[in-house]
Design an enzyme around this catalytic site. Structure first.
Site, PDB file in Angstrom:
ATOM      1  N   GLU A 170      30.331  33.932  45.917  1.00  0.00           N
ATOM      2  CA  GLU A 170      29.564  32.732  46.237  1.00  0.00           C
ATOM      3  C   GLU A 170      28.963  32.855  47.645  1.00  0.00           C
ATOM      4  OE1 GLU A 170      32.957  32.717  45.594  1.00  0.00           O
ATOM      5  OE2 GLU A 170      32.512  32.586  43.446  1.00  0.00           O
TER       6      GLU A 170
ATOM      7  N   HIS B 267      39.937  51.343  33.684  1.00  0.00           N
ATOM      8  CA  HIS B 267      40.731  50.197  33.230  1.00  0.00           C
ATOM      9  C   HIS B 267      40.855  50.232  31.715  1.00  0.00           C
ATOM     10  CE1 HIS B 267      41.774  46.939  36.093  1.00  0.00           C
ATOM     11  NE2 HIS B 267      41.009  47.649  36.899  1.00  0.00           N
TER      12      HIS B 267
HETATM   13  N1  HPA Z   1      35.106  34.236  44.728  1.00  0.00           N
HETATM   14  C1  HPA Z   1      35.003  34.481  43.413  1.00  0.00           C
HETATM   15  N2  HPA Z   1      35.841  35.259  42.770  1.00  0.00           N
HETATM   16  C2  HPA Z   1      36.849  35.825  43.459  1.00  0.00           C
HETATM   17  C3  HPA Z   1      37.003  35.611  44.830  1.00  0.00           C
HETATM   18  C4  HPA Z   1      36.079  34.776  45.490  1.00  0.00           C
HETATM   19  O1  HPA Z   1      36.155  34.533  46.718  1.00  0.00           O
HETATM   20  N3  HPA Z   1      38.104  36.323  45.203  1.00  0.00           N
HETATM   21  C5  HPA Z   1      38.579  36.929  44.088  1.00  0.00           C
HETATM   22  N4  HPA Z   1      37.821  36.632  43.029  1.00  0.00           N
END
Ligand code: HPA
Length: 275
Positions: free
Chosen positions: A196, A74
């Protein structure tokens, strides 16, 4: 390339470093002043090509205070784009995330730099998980407000900044003139980089969150401190943990971004043209 970053010196003034970065951008792009800044998150990368003519591309590593990219492959860049109506857009394709652990000063440096180039509007985009079951992967959502769950702030000292209407109602209304069906939601920034737990996602919903992610809120606060107007977009790349039945993966997030890329990039370019 030298890894030392002037922002890591606690005695340094981050705003002075942002002014130095803006001077680098002016020198390297030949453009003294930008009007709008655009941070492109997961899935939004192709919008830059649709916004206007790129007149200069600068590797972020040549600009004071910008970090080496976290993800291999990146090479972060900053682009100066001239829109057909003559607006100058600074496209930031080099985001430092809070989860990288380099501190908030580095996370918000691009926003402070954008402000120092003269930009008065900050457009922040990201890929995020949907907490609300009515959201579906591939859907772009306006950010109406945020809940900052990082326990951090870009503000230092007794700097009291009002965050009422942080995500400009004026700009959200303007985005809806382009796409009336755009839904909106409250973005919860978690630290990450782990996704999460289902319990955390349930909590996010209970406290008023609609979207979960790992960026944007700290940057929005810094933009407001700098006096900028903020517009935020999330691409729902997946339903959040426990809302969708399958496990989450970075690959899934990238694939959803790829699939939705053309549509959301066009949407973003049309919104920028309407500003
Ligand atoms: N949670 C946190 N960050 C993210 C998610 C998610 O479900 N999907 C893409 N970025």
């Amino acid at each position: 390339m030298n890894d030392a970053n002037p922002l890591d010196d606690p005695g340094a003034d981050p705003f002075e470093i942002a002014r130095a970065a803006a001077a680098d951008i002016a020198r390297l792009t030949g453009v003294e002043h930008h009007d709008i800044a655009l941070t492109l998150g997961s899935g939004w990368g192709r919008a830059a090509d649709l916004v206007g003519e790129t007149t200069a591309t600068v590797p972020a590593t040549e600009v004071t205070g910008f970090s080496r990219p976290a993800l291999e492959g990146h090479p972060g860049t900053l682009r100066s784009i001239l829109t057909p109506s003559g607006t100058r857009v600074l496209v930031i394709g080099a985001r430092t995330h809070f989860y990288e652990g380099h501190g908030v000063r580095r996370v918000v440096h691009s926003v402070r730099t954008a402000a120092a180039t003269g930009a008065t509007i900050m457009v922040l985009t990201n890929g995020a998980g949907g907490v609300r079951r009515t959201f579906s992967p591939g859907q772009p959502v306006l950010i109406s407000d945020h809940i900052n769950l990082t326990a951090a702030s870009p503000l230092e000292g007794a700097t009291f900044v009002d965050l009422t209407d942080l995500y400009s109602a004026r700009l959200r209304a303007l985005a809806r003139t382009v796409e009336p069906a755009l839904d909106e939601g409250v973005y919860c920034q978690f630290r990450g980089p782990h996704y999460e737990t289902p319990a955390e996602v349930r909590m996010a919903g209970i406290i008023g969150g609609d979207i979960v992610g790992m960026s944007t809120a700290l940057e929005a606060i810094a933009a407001r401190e700098a006096g900028m107007e903020v517009l935020g977009f999330s691409l729902i790349t997946n339903l959040a943990a426990g809302i969708q039945e399958t496990p989450l993966s970075h690959e899934e997030v990238l694939e959803a971004g790829q699939a939705a890329g053309p549509v959301i990039s066009q949407l973003l370019a049309r919104v920028v043209a309407a500003i």
